[in-house]
Design a protein around this motif. Sequence first.
Motif, PDB file in Angstrom:
ATOM      1  N   HIS A 186      -6.856 -12.499   8.529  1.00 24.98           N
ATOM      2  CA  HIS A 186      -6.187 -12.622   7.217  1.00 24.98           C
ATOM      3  C   HIS A 186      -6.239 -14.015   6.602  1.00 24.98           C
ATOM      4  O   HIS A 186      -5.826 -14.156   5.441  1.00 24.98           O
ATOM      5  CB  HIS A 186      -4.742 -12.129   7.323  1.00 24.98           C
ATOM      6  CG  HIS A 186      -4.665 -10.631   7.394  1.00 24.98           C
ATOM      7  ND1 HIS A 186      -4.950  -9.943   8.557  1.00 24.98           N
ATOM      8  CD2 HIS A 186      -4.393  -9.689   6.459  1.00 24.98           C
ATOM      9  CE1 HIS A 186      -4.833  -8.636   8.340  1.00 24.98           C
ATOM     10  NE2 HIS A 186      -4.500  -8.454   7.070  1.00 24.98           N
ATOM     11  N   ARG A 236       0.895  -1.165   0.000  1.00 20.07           N
ATOM     12  CA  ARG A 236       0.000   0.000   0.000  1.00 20.07           C
ATOM     13  C   ARG A 236       0.928   1.208   0.000  1.00 20.07           C
ATOM     14  O   ARG A 236       1.509   1.537   1.031  1.00 20.07           O
ATOM     15  CB  ARG A 236      -0.899  -0.016   1.237  1.00 20.07           C
ATOM     16  CG  ARG A 236      -1.840  -1.231   1.316  1.00 20.07           C
ATOM     17  CD  ARG A 236      -2.890  -1.021   2.395  1.00 20.07           C
ATOM     18  NE  ARG A 236      -3.618  -2.242   2.722  1.00 20.07           N
ATOM     19  CZ  ARG A 236      -4.683  -2.681   2.052  1.00 20.07           C
ATOM     20  NH1 ARG A 236      -5.131  -2.029   1.012  1.00 20.07           N
ATOM     21  NH2 ARG A 236      -5.314  -3.776   2.439  1.00 20.07           N
ATOM     22  N   GLU A 268     -16.294  -6.423   9.538  1.00 18.12           N
ATOM     23  CA  GLU A 268     -15.355  -5.629  10.352  1.00 18.12           C
ATOM     24  C   GLU A 268     -15.702  -4.137  10.338  1.00 18.12           C
ATOM     25  O   GLU A 268     -15.344  -3.420  11.265  1.00 18.12           O
ATOM     26  CB  GLU A 268     -13.905  -5.836   9.901  1.00 18.12           C
ATOM     27  CG  GLU A 268     -13.601  -5.291   8.542  1.00 18.12           C
ATOM     28  CD  GLU A 268     -12.140  -5.374   8.151  1.00 18.12           C
ATOM     29  OE1 GLU A 268     -11.260  -5.235   9.007  1.00 18.12           O
ATOM     30  OE2 GLU A 268     -11.885  -5.570   6.953  1.00 18.12           O
ATOM     31  N   ILE A 327     -10.672  -8.946  -2.089  1.00 16.62           N
ATOM     32  CA  ILE A 327     -11.665  -9.908  -1.579  1.00 16.62           C
ATOM     33  C   ILE A 327     -12.978  -9.217  -1.207  1.00 16.62           C
ATOM     34  O   ILE A 327     -13.990  -9.868  -1.031  1.00 16.62           O
ATOM     35  CB  ILE A 327     -11.131 -10.709  -0.357  1.00 16.62           C
ATOM     36  CG1 ILE A 327     -10.858  -9.790   0.840  1.00 16.62           C
ATOM     37  CG2 ILE A 327      -9.926 -11.541  -0.736  1.00 16.62           C
ATOM     38  CD1 ILE A 327     -10.694 -10.548   2.161  1.00 16.62           C
ATOM     39  N   ASP A 328     -12.960  -7.878  -1.090  1.00 14.22           N
ATOM     40  CA  ASP A 328     -14.126  -7.165  -0.543  1.00 14.22           C
ATOM     41  C   ASP A 328     -15.321  -7.068  -1.490  1.00 14.22           C
ATOM     42  O   ASP A 328     -16.436  -6.796  -1.049  1.00 14.22           O
ATOM     43  CB  ASP A 328     -13.739  -5.738  -0.135  1.00 14.22           C
ATOM     44  CG  ASP A 328     -12.783  -5.716   1.051  1.00 14.22           C
ATOM     45  OD1 ASP A 328     -12.541  -6.793   1.631  1.00 14.22           O
ATOM     46  OD2 ASP A 328     -12.279  -4.633   1.380  1.00 14.22           O
ATOM     47  N   MET A 355     -13.844 -10.003   7.071  1.00 16.65           N
ATOM     48  CA  MET A 355     -13.249  -8.796   6.483  1.00 16.65           C
ATOM     49  C   MET A 355     -14.248  -8.036   5.608  1.00 16.65           C
ATOM     50  O   MET A 355     -15.336  -8.520   5.309  1.00 16.65           O
ATOM     51  CB  MET A 355     -12.013  -9.151   5.669  1.00 16.65           C
ATOM     52  CG  MET A 355     -10.764  -9.244   6.504  1.00 16.65           C
ATOM     53  SD  MET A 355      -9.321  -9.456   5.450  1.00 16.65           S
ATOM     54  CE  MET A 355      -8.014  -9.130   6.627  1.00 16.65           C
ATOM     55  N   GLY A 356     -13.792  -6.876   5.163  1.00 16.68           N
ATOM     56  CA  GLY A 356     -14.630  -5.976   4.357  1.00 16.68           C
ATOM     57  C   GLY A 356     -14.586  -4.639   5.041  1.00 16.68           C
ATOM     58  O   GLY A 356     -15.502  -4.288   5.783  1.00 16.68           O
ATOM     59  N   ARG A 357     -13.478  -3.912   4.806  1.00 19.03           N
ATOM     60  CA  ARG A 357     -13.208  -2.671   5.553  1.00 19.03           C
ATOM     61  C   ARG A 357     -14.444  -1.786   5.679  1.00 19.03           C
ATOM     62  O   ARG A 357     -14.842  -1.425   6.772  1.00 19.03           O
ATOM     63  CB  ARG A 357     -12.096  -1.913   4.836  1.00 19.03           C
ATOM     64  CG  ARG A 357     -11.328  -0.983   5.732  1.00 19.03           C
ATOM     65  CD  ARG A 357     -10.549   0.020   4.946  1.00 19.03           C
ATOM     66  NE  ARG A 357      -9.776  -0.582   3.873  1.00 19.03           N
ATOM     67  CZ  ARG A 357      -8.490  -0.911   3.975  1.00 19.03           C
ATOM     68  NH1 ARG A 357      -7.848  -0.702   5.085  1.00 19.03           N
ATOM     69  NH2 ARG A 357      -7.861  -1.420   2.932  1.00 19.03           N
ATOM     70  N   ARG A 409      -7.734 -13.893   3.242  1.00 14.98           N
ATOM     71  CA  ARG A 409      -7.041 -13.363   2.058  1.00 14.98           C
ATOM     72  C   ARG A 409      -6.157 -14.412   1.386  1.00 14.98           C
ATOM     73  O   ARG A 409      -5.707 -14.208   0.253  1.00 14.98           O
ATOM     74  CB  ARG A 409      -6.193 -12.148   2.457  1.00 14.98           C
ATOM     75  CG  ARG A 409      -6.983 -10.884   2.713  1.00 14.98           C
ATOM     76  CD  ARG A 409      -6.515  -9.744   1.823  1.00 14.98           C
ATOM     77  NE  ARG A 409      -5.178  -9.359   2.107  1.00 14.98           N
ATOM     78  CZ  ARG A 409      -4.814  -8.308   2.845  1.00 14.98           C
ATOM     79  NH1 ARG A 409      -5.741  -7.528   3.379  1.00 14.98           N
ATOM     80  NH2 ARG A 409      -3.570  -8.021   3.033  1.00 14.98           N
TER      81      ARG A 409
HETATM   82  O1  F6P Z   1      -9.184  -4.441   1.165  1.00 13.51           O
HETATM   83  C1  F6P Z   1      -9.067  -5.778   1.474  1.00 13.51           C
HETATM   84  C2  F6P Z   1      -8.884  -5.980   2.957  1.00 13.51           C
HETATM   85  O2  F6P Z   1      -8.679  -7.359   3.143  1.00 13.51           O
HETATM   86  C3  F6P Z   1     -10.048  -5.472   3.818  1.00 13.51           C
HETATM   87  O3  F6P Z   1     -11.110  -6.370   3.854  1.00 13.51           O
HETATM   88  C4  F6P Z   1      -9.341  -5.310   5.138  1.00 13.51           C
HETATM   89  O4  F6P Z   1     -10.014  -4.354   5.927  1.00 13.51           O
HETATM   90  C5  F6P Z   1      -8.018  -4.809   4.746  1.00 13.51           C
HETATM   91  O5  F6P Z   1      -7.755  -5.314   3.461  1.00 13.51           O
HETATM   92  C6  F6P Z   1      -6.891  -5.183   5.681  1.00 13.51           C
HETATM   93  O6  F6P Z   1      -5.733  -4.605   5.228  1.00 13.51           O
HETATM   94  P1  F6P Z   1      -4.276  -4.888   5.798  1.00 13.51           P
HETATM   95  O7  F6P Z   1      -3.912  -6.289   5.443  1.00 13.51           O
HETATM   96  O8  F6P Z   1      -3.414  -3.880   5.117  1.00 13.51           O
HETATM   97  O9  F6P Z   1      -4.373  -4.704   7.279  1.00 13.51           O
END
Ligand code: F6P
Length: 328
Positions: free
Chosen positions: A258, A76, A227, A131-132, A174-176, A261
């Motif tokens: 995670h 990121r 989440e 994945i979201d 997950m799913g920010r 993912r």
């Molecule tokens: O955007 C995908 C995602 O898996 C979200 O669902 C989750 O909130 C975020 O990434 C977590 O990100 P990181 O691995 O950078 O903490």
Amino acid sequence: MIKKLQKIAVLTSGGDAPGMNAAIRAVVRSCAYHNIACVGVFRGLQGLIEGDFKDLDARSVKNIINRGGTFLKTARSKDFFEKEGRAKAHQNLLNEGVDALIVIGGDGTFTGASIFIKEFNFPIVGLPGTIDNDIHGTDFTIGYDTALNTVVEAIDKIRDTANSHNRLFLVEVMGRDAGHIALNAGIGAGAEEILIPEENMGKDRLIESLERSKKSGKTSSIIVVSEGDQIGKNIFELADFIQNNLEGYDVRVTVLGHIQRGGSPSCYDRVLASRMGVAAVDALMEGSRDVMIGIVHNKMMQVPFEEAIKDKQKIDAELIRVADITSI
Ligand code: F6P
């Protein structure tokens, strides 16, 4: 006439998603098929700034269609959101002789790409990899189907122990900012309640609903919590609230995190990623330069980045109704 492309760069950016490798493979092999050179950029937009490139040919992507994660790595990148970072990235692309870029990522990646295109008039095509499943303009994103299967498999296991102990489980997925994983996996796993950021039922209605299902004869319960859900401060505070306000259940919390993912991509994600990778190279060859490849009603579409980033994919009201009816 459109100038023939000489070299395409490909990268993965943002959170990784199962199927990203299959997408890279499809891009690299499509380039090879059309006699276009292909270069991989390691660590996403950050690697673009740091000039982390490697030439890829059809054999460089063997044995990866079945692997989760991304062999090009991801990041990121904050630097890409600075003018200086983008200028370095542009210079690196020119030095490498790259004349178009394919980015695989989510809305953050597309936002960065969109700024870059406007600044340097450089052709970029995006593939939705997250994945979201929260990207506007595509029915599905790469990695979503695999994540759903991972979540359903985990909840099936939790249900065994929940049922044996007459317990209520809160399972965080997950799913920010989006409830797609929670809603679909919740329906698929037969959850009693599904809490998503797009809908806030409030704590009192949640307790009423749980009391109703207990009275109807249920002896255990699964609540899937996205989440990004706003109902409690966090899932642990919500668990305490339920424990203190609902008779008869021992409450437990599982945060899946995670694991959602990772893992080998599902067949659906492999095929989707392959179709999108081929469509991305086709789009660049046709002269498209500012679009995301989406899938709508099972057809490949080119969606302007502006469209893709202006909104999130909406929750389908029909699915909420199905969840409500099937969980009574
Ligand atoms: O955007 C995908 C995602 O898996 C979200 O669902 C989750 O909130 C975020 O990434 C977590 O990100 P990181 O691995 O950078 O903490």
